[in-house]
Design an enzyme around this catalytic site. Structure first.
Site, short mmCIF file in Angstrom:
data_model
loop_
_atom_site.label_atom_id
_atom_site.label_comp_id
_atom_site.label_asym_id
_atom_site.label_seq_id
_atom_site.Cartn_x
_atom_site.Cartn_y
_atom_site.Cartn_z
CG ASP A 8 -1.92 -1.08 1.40
OD1 ASP A 8 -2.85 -2.12 -0.26
OD2 ASP A 8 -2.86 -0.93 1.99
CG ASP A 129 -12.61 -1.23 -1.01
OD1 ASP A 129 -12.30 -2.28 -0.98
OD2 ASP A 129 -12.25 -0.23 -1.54
#
Length: 239
Positions: A8, A129
């Site tokens: 990330d 998500d």
């Protein structure tokens, strides 16, 4: 089941957030290319990369770090975060990515996903998500009234290569993945589902694998913290 180590990216560095909070970032490596090489050297087959700044700003931000990842590793890389147009999909694939992940735009403009799948077959994934079963967008900052399964069904025949399903409550919290919700999604769609969020032990990987319907799992913090030994995990999943 394929294990995808995660990188990330925030301000060019490899970080992990706690439940998607940009103010709760732990830096694990300031050299994204070196981190990618370390995962490749350990035997990883794929790499999962997220441009966190891009997800919040709605446009790719960490391009230099992604380029470094691609230069330092020959394994296929999938990228999500801030990619909102067919043009951006094409641009990233030309740079050497194997798969591009569309998230927010999949909710706000599904036609972009459908068009991208037509132009780049097998190279477009959808990132879903979820917060309490509902889809969240804009880097998880905005909740919607769309359910996870309803969104997945919109793309059933579009040619989507995979769905990356992240349970926000579990992400970065080291509390295990939401196996049941991920399994339910995988059973509700013919699109391969990759689990993300909370994968923190070999037991978690085994539980996901043993559902028999989940195609892959993404892990980040557990690999950086040493809770999961990547080589051991890869051997477990191959056997």
């Amino acid at each position: 089941m394929i294990l995808y180590p995660a990188i990330d990216l925030k301000d060019g560095q490899c970080v992990r957030l706690l439940r998607g909070d940009m103010d709760k970032a732990t830096v694990f490596n300031d050299d994204a290319g070196a981190q990618a090489k370390a995962f490749a050297d350990a035997g990883a087959e794929w790499l999962h990369v997220v441009d966190l700044n891009g997800a919040f700003e709605g446009k790719p931000v960490n391009a230099d770090a992604v380029e470094s990842i691609l230069k330092n590793s020959s394994m296929p890389v999938q990228l999500g975060g801030g990619i909102r147009s067919v043009h951006q999909v094409g641009d990233w694939l030309e740079r050497g990515l194997s798969r591009v992940i569309l998230g927010t735009v999949a909710v706000k403009d599904p036609a972009v996903v459908i068009e991208a799948c037509k132009l780049f077959p097998g190279q477009v994934a959808v990132g879903i998500d979820a917060l309490k079963g509902y889809v969240a967008v804009e880097g998880w900052a905005e909740a919607t009234e769309v359910t996870v399964i309803d969104l997945a069904k919109k793309f059933e025949d579009a040619g989507v290569a995979a769905i990356i399903y992240t349970d926000i409550d579990r992400d970065g919290a080291m509390q295990g993945p939401n196996v049941e919700a991920t399994k339910a999604l995988a059973e509700a769609t013919s699109i391969p589902v990759i689990a993300s969020g909370g994968v923190s032990s070999l037991g978690d990987l085994t539980a996901l694998r043993d559902t028999g319907v989940i195609a892959g799992a993404i892990s980040g913090r557990a690999l950086y913290d040493g809770e999961i030994d990547l080589a051991e995990a890869l051997k477990l999943l191959r056997n």
